[in-house]
Design a protein around this motif. Structure first.
Motif, PDB file in Angstrom:
ATOM      1  N   ALA A  47      52.681  45.803  62.657  1.00  0.00           N
ATOM      2  CA  ALA A  47      53.063  44.036  61.866  1.00  0.00           C
ATOM      3  C   ALA A  47      51.884  44.434  60.790  1.00  0.00           C
ATOM      4  CB  ALA A  47      52.841  43.178  62.243  1.00  0.00           C
ATOM      5  N   GLY A  48      50.710  44.781  61.216  1.00  0.00           N
ATOM      6  CA  GLY A  48      49.558  44.871  60.284  1.00  0.00           C
ATOM      7  C   GLY A  48      49.849  46.020  59.746  1.00  0.00           C
ATOM      8  N   PHE A  49      50.118  46.923  59.984  1.00  0.00           N
ATOM      9  CA  PHE A  49      50.499  48.035  58.911  1.00  0.00           C
ATOM     10  C   PHE A  49      51.712  48.103  57.923  1.00  0.00           C
ATOM     11  CE2 PHE A  49      47.268  50.486  61.446  1.00  0.00           C
ATOM     12  CZ  PHE A  49      47.187  51.427  61.229  1.00  0.00           C
ATOM     13  N   GLY A  50      52.414  47.283  58.029  1.00  0.00           N
ATOM     14  CA  GLY A  50      53.470  46.609  58.054  1.00  0.00           C
ATOM     15  C   GLY A  50      53.225  45.875  56.457  1.00  0.00           C
ATOM     16  N   ILE A  51      52.328  44.991  56.829  1.00  0.00           N
ATOM     17  CA  ILE A  51      52.260  43.635  56.660  1.00  0.00           C
ATOM     18  C   ILE A  51      51.204  44.678  54.951  1.00  0.00           C
ATOM     19  CG2 ILE A  51      50.550  41.783  55.773  1.00  0.00           C
ATOM     20  CD1 ILE A  51      51.371  41.043  58.818  1.00  0.00           C
ATOM     21  N   ALA A  52      49.708  46.113  55.560  1.00  0.00           N
ATOM     22  CA  ALA A  52      49.484  46.109  54.441  1.00  0.00           C
ATOM     23  C   ALA A  52      50.789  46.849  53.532  1.00  0.00           C
ATOM     24  CB  ALA A  52      48.708  47.567  54.797  1.00  0.00           C
ATOM     25  N   LEU A  53      51.118  48.138  54.182  1.00  0.00           N
ATOM     26  CA  LEU A  53      51.838  48.787  52.989  1.00  0.00           C
ATOM     27  C   LEU A  53      53.387  48.189  52.215  1.00  0.00           C
ATOM     28  CD1 LEU A  53      52.072  51.916  55.308  1.00  0.00           C
ATOM     29  CD2 LEU A  53      50.803  51.484  53.600  1.00  0.00           C
ATOM     30  N   GLY A  54      53.773  46.825  52.596  1.00  0.00           N
ATOM     31  CA  GLY A  54      54.088  46.246  51.903  1.00  0.00           C
ATOM     32  C   GLY A  54      53.591  45.835  51.679  1.00  0.00           C
ATOM     33  N   LEU A  55      51.986  45.833  51.325  1.00  0.00           N
ATOM     34  CA  LEU A  55      51.882  45.135  49.762  1.00  0.00           C
ATOM     35  C   LEU A  55      51.194  45.936  48.592  1.00  0.00           C
ATOM     36  CD1 LEU A  55      49.238  42.298  51.572  1.00  0.00           C
ATOM     37  CD2 LEU A  55      51.491  41.789  49.806  1.00  0.00           C
ATOM     38  N   ILE A  56      50.870  47.463  49.603  1.00  0.00           N
ATOM     39  CA  ILE A  56      50.728  48.027  48.383  1.00  0.00           C
ATOM     40  C   ILE A  56      52.181  48.584  47.299  1.00  0.00           C
ATOM     41  CG2 ILE A  56      50.017  50.631  48.188  1.00  0.00           C
ATOM     42  CD1 ILE A  56      48.342  50.234  50.877  1.00  0.00           C
ATOM     43  N   GLY A  57      53.483  48.544  48.385  1.00  0.00           N
ATOM     44  CA  GLY A  57      55.141  48.423  48.044  1.00  0.00           C
ATOM     45  C   GLY A  57      55.417  47.440  46.515  1.00  0.00           C
ATOM     46  N   LEU A  58      54.743  46.411  46.734  1.00  0.00           N
ATOM     47  CA  LEU A  58      55.002  45.106  46.311  1.00  0.00           C
ATOM     48  C   LEU A  58      53.719  45.222  45.019  1.00  0.00           C
ATOM     49  CD1 LEU A  58      55.968  42.804  45.360  1.00  0.00           C
ATOM     50  CD2 LEU A  58      53.793  41.981  46.336  1.00  0.00           C
ATOM     51  N   PHE A  59      52.902  45.875  44.932  1.00  0.00           N
ATOM     52  CA  PHE A  59      51.743  46.626  43.852  1.00  0.00           C
ATOM     53  C   PHE A  59      52.623  47.343  42.777  1.00  0.00           C
ATOM     54  CE2 PHE A  59      48.273  43.876  46.469  1.00  0.00           C
ATOM     55  CZ  PHE A  59      47.873  42.790  45.080  1.00  0.00           C
ATOM     56  N   VAL A  60      53.082  48.710  43.978  1.00  0.00           N
ATOM     57  CA  VAL A  60      53.321  49.794  42.985  1.00  0.00           C
ATOM     58  C   VAL A  60      54.749  49.352  42.136  1.00  0.00           C
ATOM     59  CG1 VAL A  60      54.932  51.440  43.185  1.00  0.00           C
ATOM     60  CG2 VAL A  60      52.645  51.709  44.507  1.00  0.00           C
ATOM     61  N   LEU A  61      55.508  48.536  43.189  1.00  0.00           N
ATOM     62  CA  LEU A  61      56.786  47.877  41.844  1.00  0.00           C
ATOM     63  C   LEU A  61      56.682  47.120  40.694  1.00  0.00           C
ATOM     64  CD1 LEU A  61      59.889  47.441  42.154  1.00  0.00           C
ATOM     65  CD2 LEU A  61      59.562  45.131  43.929  1.00  0.00           C
ATOM     66  N   ILE A  62      55.361  45.662  40.667  1.00  0.00           N
ATOM     67  CA  ILE A  62      54.595  44.978  39.318  1.00  0.00           C
ATOM     68  C   ILE A  62      54.190  46.340  38.887  1.00  0.00           C
ATOM     69  CG2 ILE A  62      53.296  44.024  38.519  1.00  0.00           C
ATOM     70  CD1 ILE A  62      53.650  42.392  41.716  1.00  0.00           C
ATOM     71  N   PHE A  63      53.433  47.293  39.122  1.00  0.00           N
ATOM     72  CA  PHE A  63      52.781  47.745  38.306  1.00  0.00           C
ATOM     73  C   PHE A  63      53.706  48.096  37.703  1.00  0.00           C
ATOM     74  CE2 PHE A  63      51.681  52.595  36.745  1.00  0.00           C
ATOM     75  CZ  PHE A  63      51.030  52.154  36.529  1.00  0.00           C
ATOM     76  N   ILE A  64      55.185  49.278  38.275  1.00  0.00           N
ATOM     77  CA  ILE A  64      56.298  50.190  37.474  1.00  0.00           C
ATOM     78  C   ILE A  64      57.001  49.316  36.905  1.00  0.00           C
ATOM     79  CG2 ILE A  64      58.558  51.518  38.075  1.00  0.00           C
ATOM     80  CD1 ILE A  64      57.145  52.826  40.589  1.00  0.00           C
ATOM     81  N   GLU A  65      57.077  47.754  37.093  1.00  0.00           N
ATOM     82  CA  GLU A  65      57.906  47.450  36.260  1.00  0.00           C
ATOM     83  C   GLU A  65      57.780  46.857  34.946  1.00  0.00           C
ATOM     84  OE1 GLU A  65      60.929  46.051  36.690  1.00  0.00           O
ATOM     85  OE2 GLU A  65      61.155  47.521  37.769  1.00  0.00           O
ATOM     86  N   ARG A  66      56.176  46.397  34.953  1.00  0.00           N
ATOM     87  CA  ARG A  66      55.140  46.308  33.925  1.00  0.00           C
ATOM     88  C   ARG A  66      54.840  47.617  32.720  1.00  0.00           C
ATOM     89  NH1 ARG A  66      52.342  41.474  33.246  1.00  0.00           N
ATOM     90  NH2 ARG A  66      52.699  39.819  35.731  1.00  0.00           N
ATOM     91  N   SER A  67      54.948  48.707  32.898  1.00  0.00           N
ATOM     92  CA  SER A  67      54.711  49.359  32.643  1.00  0.00           C
ATOM     93  C   SER A  67      55.785  49.382  31.888  1.00  0.00           C
ATOM     94  CB  SER A  67      54.400  51.120  33.269  1.00  0.00           C
ATOM     95  OG  SER A  67      55.298  51.097  34.391  1.00  0.00           O
ATOM     96  N   LEU A  68      57.277  49.762  31.998  1.00  0.00           N
ATOM     97  CA  LEU A  68      58.788  50.188  31.696  1.00  0.00           C
ATOM     98  C   LEU A  68      58.923  48.895  30.399  1.00  0.00           C
ATOM     99  CD1 LEU A  68      60.916  50.799  34.426  1.00  0.00           C
ATOM    100  CD2 LEU A  68      60.027  52.162  32.910  1.00  0.00           C
TER     101      LEU A  68
END
Length: 56
Positions: A34-55
């Motif tokens: 759960a701990g690692f899943g939450i951490a990497l899920g948040l990193i994935g969320l920030f990656v998604l936001i970065f990609i969406e904003r850069s397009l």
């Protein structure tokens, strides 16, 4: 949408593997997963936001 979900699943697998490698039982594997899943899920969320904003 796929980056946070992928991060969650990969993080849960890594966390469970790490707990098992350190001699943890089932509940330890759940907690670490759960701990690692939450951490990497948040990193994935920030990656998604970065990609969406850069397009735009």
């Amino acid at each position: 949408m796929i980056y946070p979900l992928s991060g969650l699943l990969i993080g849960a697998a890594i966390g469970a593997w790490r707990a098992r490698a350190n001699g943890g039982k089932g509940l330890d594997m759940l907690q670490w997963g759960a701990g690692f899943g939450i951490a990497l899920g948040l990193i994935g969320l920030f990656v998604l936001i970065f990609i969406e904003r850069s397009l735009r």
